[in-house]
Design an enzyme around this catalytic site. Sequence first.
Site, PDB file in Angstrom:
ATOM      1  N   GLY A 158       0.785  -1.127   0.003  1.00  9.35           N
ATOM      2  CA  GLY A 158      -0.062   0.071  -0.009  1.00  9.35           C
ATOM      3  C   GLY A 158       0.853   1.300   0.129  1.00  9.35           C
ATOM      4  N   PRO A 177     -14.910  -5.424 -14.711  1.00  9.38           N
ATOM      5  CG  PRO A 177     -16.526  -5.922 -16.119  1.00  9.38           C
ATOM      6  CD  PRO A 177     -15.797  -4.780 -15.712  1.00  9.38           C
ATOM      7  NE  ARG A 179      -3.307   0.214   3.208  1.00 10.89           N
ATOM      8  CZ  ARG A 179      -2.837  -0.770   3.258  1.00 10.89           C
ATOM      9  NH1 ARG A 179      -3.162  -2.066   3.773  1.00 10.89           N
ATOM     10  NH2 ARG A 179      -1.542  -1.085   2.728  1.00 10.89           N
ATOM     11  N   GLY A 235      -7.995  -8.564  -7.309  1.00  6.67           N
ATOM     12  CA  GLY A 235      -6.874  -8.267  -7.637  1.00  6.67           C
ATOM     13  C   GLY A 235      -5.931  -9.443  -7.119  1.00  6.67           C
ATOM     14  CG  HIS A 293      -2.166  -4.030   9.418  1.00  9.16           C
ATOM     15  ND1 HIS A 293      -2.187  -2.833   8.811  1.00  9.16           N
ATOM     16  CD2 HIS A 293      -1.762  -4.798   8.150  1.00  9.16           C
ATOM     17  CE1 HIS A 293      -2.115  -2.653   7.527  1.00  9.16           C
ATOM     18  NE2 HIS A 293      -1.832  -3.931   7.076  1.00  9.16           N
ATOM     19  CB  ILE A 351      -4.877  -9.757  -1.853  1.00  8.02           C
ATOM     20  CG1 ILE A 351      -3.193  -9.439  -1.635  1.00  8.02           C
ATOM     21  CG2 ILE A 351      -5.332 -10.352  -0.608  1.00  8.02           C
ATOM     22  CD1 ILE A 351      -3.025  -8.406  -0.889  1.00  8.02           C
ATOM     23  CB  SER A 397       2.528  -9.320   5.025  1.00 12.72           C
ATOM     24  OG  SER A 397       3.053  -8.290   6.108  1.00 12.72           O
TER      25      SER A 397
END
Length: 322
Positions: free
Chosen positions: A78, A181, A239, A156, A287, A158, A290
């Site tokens: 991000g 789309p 987010r 996307g 958070h 993820i 990752s």
Amino acid sequence: MSVFVTRRIPVEGLRVLSQASGCRVQQWDSDEPVPRAELLAGVAGKRGLLCLLSDRIDSEVLDAAGPSLKVISTLSVGFDHLALDEIKKRGIRVGYTPDVLTDATAELSVALLLAACRRLPEAIEQVKNGGWTTWKPLWMCGYGLSGSTVGIIGLGRIGQAVARRLKPFGVKKFLYTGSGPKPESAAEFDAEFVPLTRLAEESDFVVVTCALTPTTQGMCNKDFFGKMKKTSVFVNTSRGAVVNQEDLYNALAHGQIAAAGLDVTTPEPLPTDHPLLSLKNCVILPHVGSATYATRSTMAVLAANNLLAGLRGEPMPHELQL
């Protein structure tokens, strides 16, 4: 070439910088965020800056750095913490770390979904506090994925990785929404592109994996939650600002939706007296999408290589096109 690193990062990334010829590293060597005054002092006169998602890089920081600053490398996928318009105006290049955290974040998204829908934190607490007295047919029941409809907001990297992991659970149908789309990406899951309203109405599980933009900010609000099923589960690993948290609290507290799982909030960290933390049907993580050793190490090395490539005037492994 002098650089400022705003936090203690995995040693593999720091090693890349320290071993680079002619690279002088100054680091805020702490797990805690660099104080604003230290950030402004540390960046002064530097050619490169390696920062984190929690570091607000705005005009004040850029002014403190001065005209010598040529490259910013963020240890994140991000970049909403960066004043991109101002950075572009000053001709500063930006590197970021996409792709490498996709799998880890997708795994965490699935874990959070399962924890929320199967009430795992509640069940653990019952074991610890003596609430587990005997087997009861209706006790601690939740909702399963088999035969369900899953709606993904933002298909996307993820979002696709989440769908890929959920498919073997026996999900009956995937819906998705976004800026437009993506037939090639959606084909793997036979996913249908639908308006946000229909996704809310038909999904048993809603997973948010979109980027934070002016369009998506506050998108999941009272109107959105009001259209969801009372048995549905909401998960956000994108987010925090994509969600209106007051509206989410009301939806959970009044039974408009069954449960929620959040890995991102506004603000971060969430105050310990926040109303959402009082709800049994809301699972909140700090958070950690990752947070695997391998992923964080890979992110640090990529961020370091982005920084060095930028300083040398070479193509970055992952440069944000401004």
